[in-house]
Design a protein around this motif. Structure first.
Motif, PDB file in Angstrom:
ATOM      1  N   GLU A  84       0.835  -1.191   0.000  1.00 16.19           N
ATOM      2  CA  GLU A  84       0.000   0.000   0.000  1.00 16.19           C
ATOM      3  C   GLU A  84       0.871   1.241   0.000  1.00 16.19           C
ATOM      4  O   GLU A  84       1.970   1.229   0.540  1.00 16.19           O
ATOM      5  N   LEU A  85       0.369   2.278  -0.595  1.00 14.51           N
ATOM      6  CA  LEU A  85       0.985   3.597  -0.485  1.00 14.51           C
ATOM      7  C   LEU A  85       0.046   4.438   0.361  1.00 14.51           C
ATOM      8  O   LEU A  85      -1.169   4.403   0.177  1.00 14.51           O
ATOM      9  N   TYR A  86       0.592   5.162   1.271  1.00 12.08           N
ATOM     10  CA  TYR A  86      -0.241   5.976   2.146  1.00 12.08           C
ATOM     11  C   TYR A  86      -0.260   7.405   1.635  1.00 12.08           C
ATOM     12  O   TYR A  86       0.771   8.005   1.399  1.00 12.08           O
ATOM     13  N   ARG A  87      -1.482   7.926   1.429  1.00  9.26           N
ATOM     14  CA  ARG A  87      -1.661   9.292   0.939  1.00  9.26           C
ATOM     15  C   ARG A  87      -2.690   9.998   1.809  1.00  9.26           C
ATOM     16  O   ARG A  87      -3.441   9.357   2.526  1.00  9.26           O
ATOM     17  N   ARG A  88      -2.745  11.277   1.640  1.00  5.30           N
ATOM     18  CA  ARG A  88      -3.734  12.048   2.390  1.00  5.30           C
ATOM     19  C   ARG A  88      -5.142  11.823   1.850  1.00  5.30           C
ATOM     20  O   ARG A  88      -6.097  11.808   2.589  1.00  5.30           O
ATOM     21  N   GLU A  89      -5.262  11.664   0.538  1.00  8.01           N
ATOM     22  CA  GLU A  89      -6.576  11.482  -0.080  1.00  8.01           C
ATOM     23  C   GLU A  89      -6.640  10.103  -0.717  1.00  8.01           C
ATOM     24  O   GLU A  89      -5.679   9.635  -1.311  1.00  8.01           O
ATOM     25  N   ALA A  90      -7.782   9.462  -0.628  1.00  2.00           N
ATOM     26  CA  ALA A  90      -7.961   8.159  -1.264  1.00  2.00           C
ATOM     27  C   ALA A  90      -8.066   8.335  -2.772  1.00  2.00           C
ATOM     28  O   ALA A  90      -8.611   9.329  -3.252  1.00  2.00           O
ATOM     29  N   SER A  91      -7.554   7.360  -3.514  1.00  2.09           N
ATOM     30  CA  SER A  91      -7.655   7.451  -4.974  1.00  2.09           C
ATOM     31  C   SER A  91      -9.090   7.195  -5.411  1.00  2.09           C
ATOM     32  O   SER A  91      -9.847   6.505  -4.742  1.00  2.09           O
ATOM     33  N   ALA A  92      -9.464   7.748  -6.550  1.00  2.44           N
ATOM     34  CA  ALA A  92     -10.834   7.636  -7.056  1.00  2.44           C
ATOM     35  C   ALA A  92     -11.177   6.195  -7.432  1.00  2.44           C
ATOM     36  O   ALA A  92     -12.255   5.713  -7.145  1.00  2.44           O
ATOM     37  N   ALA A  93     -10.252   5.511  -8.092  1.00  2.24           N
ATOM     38  CA  ALA A  93     -10.513   4.134  -8.512  1.00  2.24           C
ATOM     39  C   ALA A  93      -9.364   3.250  -8.055  1.00  2.24           C
ATOM     40  O   ALA A  93      -8.207   3.544  -8.325  1.00  2.24           O
ATOM     41  N   ALA A  94      -9.688   2.195  -7.360  1.00  2.81           N
ATOM     42  CA  ALA A  94      -8.664   1.268  -6.890  1.00  2.81           C
ATOM     43  C   ALA A  94      -8.341   0.269  -7.997  1.00  2.81           C
ATOM     44  O   ALA A  94      -9.236  -0.344  -8.570  1.00  2.81           O
ATOM     45  N   PRO A  95      -7.061   0.118  -8.356  1.00  2.00           N
ATOM     46  CA  PRO A  95      -6.698  -0.851  -9.383  1.00  2.00           C
ATOM     47  C   PRO A  95      -6.839  -2.276  -8.862  1.00  2.00           C
ATOM     48  O   PRO A  95      -6.927  -2.494  -7.660  1.00  2.00           O
ATOM     49  N   ASP A  96      -6.894  -3.227  -9.760  1.00  2.00           N
ATOM     50  CA  ASP A  96      -6.940  -4.632  -9.376  1.00  2.00           C
ATOM     51  C   ASP A  96      -5.717  -4.902  -8.508  1.00  2.00           C
ATOM     52  O   ASP A  96      -4.592  -4.647  -8.927  1.00  2.00           O
ATOM     53  N   PRO A  97      -5.896  -5.409  -7.297  1.00  5.61           N
ATOM     54  CA  PRO A  97      -4.766  -5.570  -6.388  1.00  5.61           C
ATOM     55  C   PRO A  97      -3.717  -6.579  -6.855  1.00  5.61           C
ATOM     56  O   PRO A  97      -2.607  -6.563  -6.359  1.00  5.61           O
ATOM     57  N   GLY A  98      -4.027  -7.430  -7.799  1.00  3.97           N
ATOM     58  CA  GLY A  98      -3.048  -8.410  -8.256  1.00  3.97           C
ATOM     59  C   GLY A  98      -2.111  -7.895  -9.328  1.00  3.97           C
ATOM     60  O   GLY A  98      -1.056  -8.464  -9.564  1.00  3.97           O
ATOM     61  N   TYR A  99      -2.475  -6.811 -10.013  1.00  2.00           N
ATOM     62  CA  TYR A  99      -1.670  -6.296 -11.121  1.00  2.00           C
ATOM     63  C   TYR A  99      -0.850  -5.095 -10.680  1.00  2.00           C
ATOM     64  O   TYR A  99      -1.354  -4.217  -9.980  1.00  2.00           O
ATOM     65  N   ARG A 100       0.410  -5.072 -11.099  1.00  2.00           N
ATOM     66  CA  ARG A 100       1.292  -3.955 -10.772  1.00  2.00           C
ATOM     67  C   ARG A 100       2.056  -3.507 -12.009  1.00  2.00           C
ATOM     68  O   ARG A 100       2.523  -4.327 -12.797  1.00  2.00           O
ATOM     69  N   THR A 101       2.190  -2.211 -12.170  1.00  2.00           N
ATOM     70  CA  THR A 101       3.010  -1.673 -13.244  1.00  2.00           C
ATOM     71  C   THR A 101       4.441  -1.578 -12.737  1.00  2.00           C
ATOM     72  O   THR A 101       4.688  -1.062 -11.649  1.00  2.00           O
ATOM     73  N   VAL A 102       5.361  -2.101 -13.526  1.00  2.00           N
ATOM     74  CA  VAL A 102       6.778  -2.122 -13.168  1.00  2.00           C
ATOM     75  C   VAL A 102       7.528  -1.268 -14.187  1.00  2.00           C
ATOM     76  O   VAL A 102       7.232  -1.309 -15.380  1.00  2.00           O
ATOM     77  N   LEU A 103       8.476  -0.493 -13.707  1.00  2.00           N
ATOM     78  CA  LEU A 103       9.274   0.385 -14.555  1.00  2.00           C
ATOM     79  C   LEU A 103      10.705  -0.119 -14.616  1.00  2.00           C
ATOM     80  O   LEU A 103      11.213  -0.660 -13.642  1.00  2.00           O
ATOM     81  N   CYS A 104      11.372   0.120 -15.739  1.00  2.00           N
ATOM     82  CA  CYS A 104      12.811  -0.097 -15.803  1.00  2.00           C
ATOM     83  C   CYS A 104      13.448   0.936 -14.882  1.00  2.00           C
ATOM     84  O   CYS A 104      13.162   2.124 -14.987  1.00  2.00           O
ATOM     85  N   GLU A 105      14.281   0.477 -13.970  1.00  2.00           N
ATOM     86  CA  GLU A 105      14.979   1.378 -13.049  1.00  2.00           C
ATOM     87  C   GLU A 105      16.487   1.162 -13.134  1.00  2.00           C
ATOM     88  O   GLU A 105      17.194   1.305 -12.147  1.00  2.00           O
ATOM     89  N   CYS A 106      16.974   0.817 -14.329  1.00  2.00           N
ATOM     90  CA  CYS A 106      18.402   0.570 -14.501  1.00  2.00           C
ATOM     91  C   CYS A 106      19.193   1.855 -14.289  1.00  2.00           C
ATOM     92  O   CYS A 106      18.658   2.959 -14.379  1.00  2.00           O
ATOM     93  N   GLU A 107      20.471   1.696 -14.021  1.00  2.00           N
ATOM     94  CA  GLU A 107      21.360   2.834 -13.799  1.00  2.00           C
ATOM     95  C   GLU A 107      22.142   3.212 -15.056  1.00  2.00           C
ATOM     96  O   GLU A 107      22.952   4.130 -15.031  1.00  2.00           O
ATOM     97  N   ALA A 108      21.922   2.515 -16.167  1.00  2.00           N
ATOM     98  CA  ALA A 108      22.664   2.771 -17.402  1.00  2.00           C
ATOM     99  C   ALA A 108      22.285   4.123 -17.996  1.00  2.00           C
ATOM    100  O   ALA A 108      21.206   4.660 -17.734  1.00  2.00           O
ATOM    101  N   ASP A 109      23.171   4.650 -18.826  1.00  2.00           N
ATOM    102  CA  ASP A 109      22.927   5.924 -19.491  1.00  2.00           C
ATOM    103  C   ASP A 109      21.975   5.722 -20.668  1.00  2.00           C
ATOM    104  O   ASP A 109      22.198   4.846 -21.503  1.00  2.00           O
ATOM    105  N   HIS A 110      20.909   6.518 -20.705  1.00  2.00           N
ATOM    106  CA  HIS A 110      19.962   6.505 -21.824  1.00  2.00           C
ATOM    107  C   HIS A 110      19.754   7.948 -22.263  1.00  2.00           C
ATOM    108  O   HIS A 110      19.182   8.747 -21.516  1.00  2.00           O
TER     109      HIS A 110
END
Length: 106
Positions: A58-84
């Motif tokens: 969970e992420l804790y925020r001051r305001e609740a989000s309008a629509a809760a995403p499906d709890p099983g799905y997560r968006t993942v980002l490339c977080e490599c340290e290489a130069d792009h």
């Protein structure tokens, strides 16, 4: 390298996704479970650099989000340290993102 072959260089930063990214990440990423988080690590399916992402329950925020995403799905980002080239200041990765379904034991 022959003269008619394109020159290779660092892959530029582009915010992009592809269905194949999720399949490659699901097949090759290691998963470590912690009490409130999951650590995903492997090679980015776009740039092939090592990347590690922490997915929290969970992420804790001051305001609740309008629509809760499906709890099983997560968006993942490339977080490599290489130069792009063209990557905005303060960001990591090549810009690739994908969605995974996490099935974590309770």
């Amino acid at each position: 390298m022959r003269d008619d072959e394109p020159a290779t260089g660092p892959l530029p930063y582009v915010e992009v996704t592809d269905e194949a990214y999720a399949a490659r990440a699901a097949a090759g990423f290691a998963v470590r479970e912690f009490e409130f988080a999951v650590l995903l690590s492997g090679r980015c399916p776009r740039c092939d650099h090592p990347t590690t992402s922490t997915v929290v329950d969970e992420l804790y925020r001051r305001e609740a989000s309008a629509a809760a995403p499906d709890p099983g799905y997560r968006t993942v980002l490339c977080e490599c340290e290489a130069d792009h080239p063209s990557r905005p200041a303060g960001l990591r990765g090549c810009g690739a993102y994908w969605t995974l379904r996490l099935e974590v034991e309770a």
